[in-house]
Design an enzyme around this catalytic site. Structure first.
Site, PDB file in Angstrom:
ATOM      1  N   HIS A  30       0.817  -1.226   0.000  1.00 17.24           N
ATOM      2  CA  HIS A  30       0.000   0.000   0.000  1.00 17.24           C
ATOM      3  C   HIS A  30       0.853   1.280   0.000  1.00 17.24           C
ATOM      4  O   HIS A  30       0.311   2.381  -0.139  1.00 17.24           O
ATOM      5  CB  HIS A  30      -0.948   0.029   1.201  1.00 17.24           C
ATOM      6  CG  HIS A  30      -1.955  -1.080   1.195  1.00 17.24           C
ATOM      7  ND1 HIS A  30      -2.833  -1.264   0.145  1.00 17.24           N
ATOM      8  CD2 HIS A  30      -2.216  -2.079   2.080  1.00 17.24           C
ATOM      9  CE1 HIS A  30      -3.591  -2.330   0.394  1.00 17.24           C
ATOM     10  NE2 HIS A  30      -3.237  -2.846   1.556  1.00 17.24           N
TER      11      HIS A  30
ATOM     12  N   HIS B 176      -6.227  -7.327  -0.392  1.00 15.27           N
ATOM     13  CA  HIS B 176      -6.426  -5.904  -0.684  1.00 15.27           C
ATOM     14  C   HIS B 176      -5.663  -5.504  -1.950  1.00 15.27           C
ATOM     15  O   HIS B 176      -4.555  -5.980  -2.190  1.00 15.27           O
ATOM     16  CB  HIS B 176      -5.922  -5.058   0.495  1.00 15.27           C
ATOM     17  CG  HIS B 176      -6.573  -5.411   1.802  1.00 15.27           C
ATOM     18  ND1 HIS B 176      -6.019  -6.310   2.691  1.00 15.27           N
ATOM     19  CD2 HIS B 176      -7.749  -5.005   2.342  1.00 15.27           C
ATOM     20  CE1 HIS B 176      -6.822  -6.434   3.745  1.00 15.27           C
ATOM     21  NE2 HIS B 176      -7.882  -5.658   3.559  1.00 15.27           N
TER      22      HIS B 176
ATOM     23  N   ASP C 275      -4.508 -13.023   3.507  1.00 16.52           N
ATOM     24  CA  ASP C 275      -5.754 -12.506   4.083  1.00 16.52           C
ATOM     25  C   ASP C 275      -6.967 -12.852   3.218  1.00 16.52           C
ATOM     26  O   ASP C 275      -8.094 -12.440   3.532  1.00 16.52           O
ATOM     27  CB  ASP C 275      -5.681 -10.998   4.393  1.00 16.52           C
ATOM     28  CG  ASP C 275      -4.923 -10.189   3.368  1.00 16.52           C
ATOM     29  OD1 ASP C 275      -4.608 -10.725   2.290  1.00 16.52           O
ATOM     30  OD2 ASP C 275      -4.655  -8.994   3.648  1.00 16.52           O
TER      31      ASP C 275
ATOM     32  N   ASP D 240      -2.552 -10.577  -2.343  1.00 16.48           N
ATOM     33  CA  ASP D 240      -3.146 -10.136  -1.083  1.00 16.48           C
ATOM     34  C   ASP D 240      -4.637  -9.841  -1.319  1.00 16.48           C
ATOM     35  O   ASP D 240      -5.045  -9.495  -2.426  1.00 16.48           O
ATOM     36  CB  ASP D 240      -2.422  -8.862  -0.608  1.00 16.48           C
ATOM     37  CG  ASP D 240      -2.822  -8.441   0.786  1.00 16.48           C
ATOM     38  OD1 ASP D 240      -2.122  -8.827   1.739  1.00 16.48           O
ATOM     39  OD2 ASP D 240      -3.842  -7.729   0.935  1.00 16.48           O
TER      40      ASP D 240
HETATM   41  C1  SS9 Z   1      -9.113   0.003   8.928  1.00 15.44           C
HETATM   42  C2  SS9 Z   1      -9.475  -1.171   8.064  1.00 15.44           C
HETATM   43  C3  SS9 Z   1      -8.504  -1.424   7.000  1.00 15.44           C
HETATM   44  C4  SS9 Z   1      -6.162  -1.393   6.465  1.00 15.44           C
HETATM   45  C5  SS9 Z   1      -5.993  -2.752   5.889  1.00 15.44           C
HETATM   46  C6  SS9 Z   1      -4.656  -2.907   5.293  1.00 15.44           C
HETATM   47  C7  SS9 Z   1      -4.363  -4.302   4.874  1.00 15.44           C
HETATM   48  C8  SS9 Z   1      -2.980  -4.464   4.444  1.00 15.44           C
HETATM   49  N1  SS9 Z   1      -8.530  -0.407  10.145  1.00 15.44           N
HETATM   50  N2  SS9 Z   1      -7.167  -1.304   7.454  1.00 15.44           N
HETATM   51  S1  SS9 Z   1      -2.586  -5.982   3.685  1.00 15.44           S
HETATM   52 ZN    ZN Z   2      -4.206  -7.205   2.757  1.00 12.51          ZN
END
Ligand code: SS9
Ligand code: ZN
Length: 343
Positions: free
Chosen positions: A159, A197, A284, A195
């Site tokens: 990210h 996300h 995830d 991932d």
């Molecule tokens: C807020 C919900 C999302 C970020 C998720 C990042 C995932 C990285 N706490 N938080 S793999």
């Molecule tokens: Zn993630």
């Protein structure tokens, strides 16, 4: 398969993240890396070696010098004002307006970040530096001829952009490694981001380039973090047109559906014919993940590893997300052994 990891990477341990209106214990905890290591050791994946300490040259090929300097110094500045808390941003710039780098620390935290889920503490810097070193040592081992290497990067990276942290990420380890392959003489490198996300940082870093193909399979941003990017119609910019591929999938996606997207991803990678493959490995997508909504089970990760091996490329696995700590070791190990079994 060799694994690269430094215990310095455990030193980043946030107290809490803002999650759906509450300050909750950080999902991205040092325990994640420790449990992965335990599993790799008990199931004998292979030797675990420490990264070679590096200067910042390779990091600076991807990240802005002022951002790197900010990350290195911000906690000391914060600590003078707030001796009892982690640094967490709370104010961001208005959309579409001139964005001047503020002198004020709260302004700078907002300037260099995209969310309030990514605290900075005393040892964040040594941990993220070690995580990047892990990626670079693993990259070099692949360059020198290892068929595959696992860089247990933690904190994760996908990210982070050249000058923005967020989503638990600070340095974009996969981007740093991809650039290192190119600087070492490769012409084309592919990044496969599996991932849950969307790897928005990685996409932004490479979207206008045609020497790095970025393929991401992830939850539809209409329903999931990072919300603003990762749609199928984002295919690259300018001379990078056609070198970004997003394969968003709906909540509830199971292995049958996921596997078809993975086939599409691998077909695109093989058309691109890169010299090296970097896998941004998030687990995830697991059914038990506390912040995600796909339905993969532990066995599916073995099949995933086997399928990735079919690409027939020297492969650098770098760790991204995965927050179901009880199963994270097993799920990561399954991808890596699935990969090796297919060889
Ligand atoms: C807020 C919900 C999302 C970020 C998720 C990042 C995932 C990285 N706490 N938080 S793999
Ligand atoms: Zn993630």
């Amino acid at each position: 398969m060799l694994t690269v990891f430094s215990t310095d990477q455990l030193r980043h341990a946030g107290r809490g993240e803002l999650h759906r209106g509450q300050l909750l214990p950080c999902f991205e905890s040092p325990k994640r890396a420790q449990l992965i290591l335990d599993e790799l050791e008990s199931r004998n994946l292979g030797e675990i070696i420490a990264p070679e300490p590096r200067g910042l040259e390779a990091v600076l090929r991807i990240h802005d010098a002022a951002y790197v300097d900010f990350l290195q110094t911000v906690f000391d500045r914060w600590h003078e004002i707030h001796p009892d808390s982690d640094a967490i941003p709370h104010t961001w710039n208005l959309r579409g307006t001139q964005s001047t780098l503020p002198q004020n620390i709260y302004g700078q935290l907002g300037y260099y970040s995209c969310d309030a889920s990514t605290p900075i503490m005393a040892d964040t810097w040594p941990a993220i530096k070690a995580s990047a070193d892990t990626a670079l040592t693993a990259q070099r081992l692949v360059l020198e001829g290892q068929r595959s290497v696992f860089g247990l990067t933690r904190p994760p990276g996908h990210h982070a952009t050249s000058d923005v942290f967020g989503g638990y990420c600070f340095f974009n380890n996969a981007a740093i490694a991809a650039q290192a392959f190119l600087d070492d003489g490769a012409e084309r490198v592919a990044i496969l981001d599996i991932d849950y996300h969307h790897g928005n940082g990685t996409q932004i870093i490479f979207e206008d380039r045609n020497d790095v193909l970025v393929v991401s399979i992830h939850a539809d941003p209409a329903e999931a973090y990072p919300y603003f990017m990762g749609y199928a119609n984002e295919t690259g910019v300018a001379s990078g047109k056609g070198f970004t591929l997003n394969l968003p999938l709906p909540e509830g996606t199971d292995w049958r559906r996921y596997q078809r997207a993975l086939e599409t991803a691998l077909a695109a990678i093989s058309r691109f014919a890169p010299e090296h493959l970097i896998v941004s490995l998030g687990v995830d997508t697991f059914a038990g993940d506390p912040i995600s909504r796909f339905q993969l089970n532990s066995n599916d990760f073995s099949i995933m590893g086997r399928q990735i091996a079919q690409a027939g490329l020297p492969t650098l696995f770098l760790m991204e997300g995965g927050y179901a700590v009880d199963d994270i070791g097993c799920n990561v190990m399954n991808v890596l052994t699935g990969f090796e079994e297919a060889l």
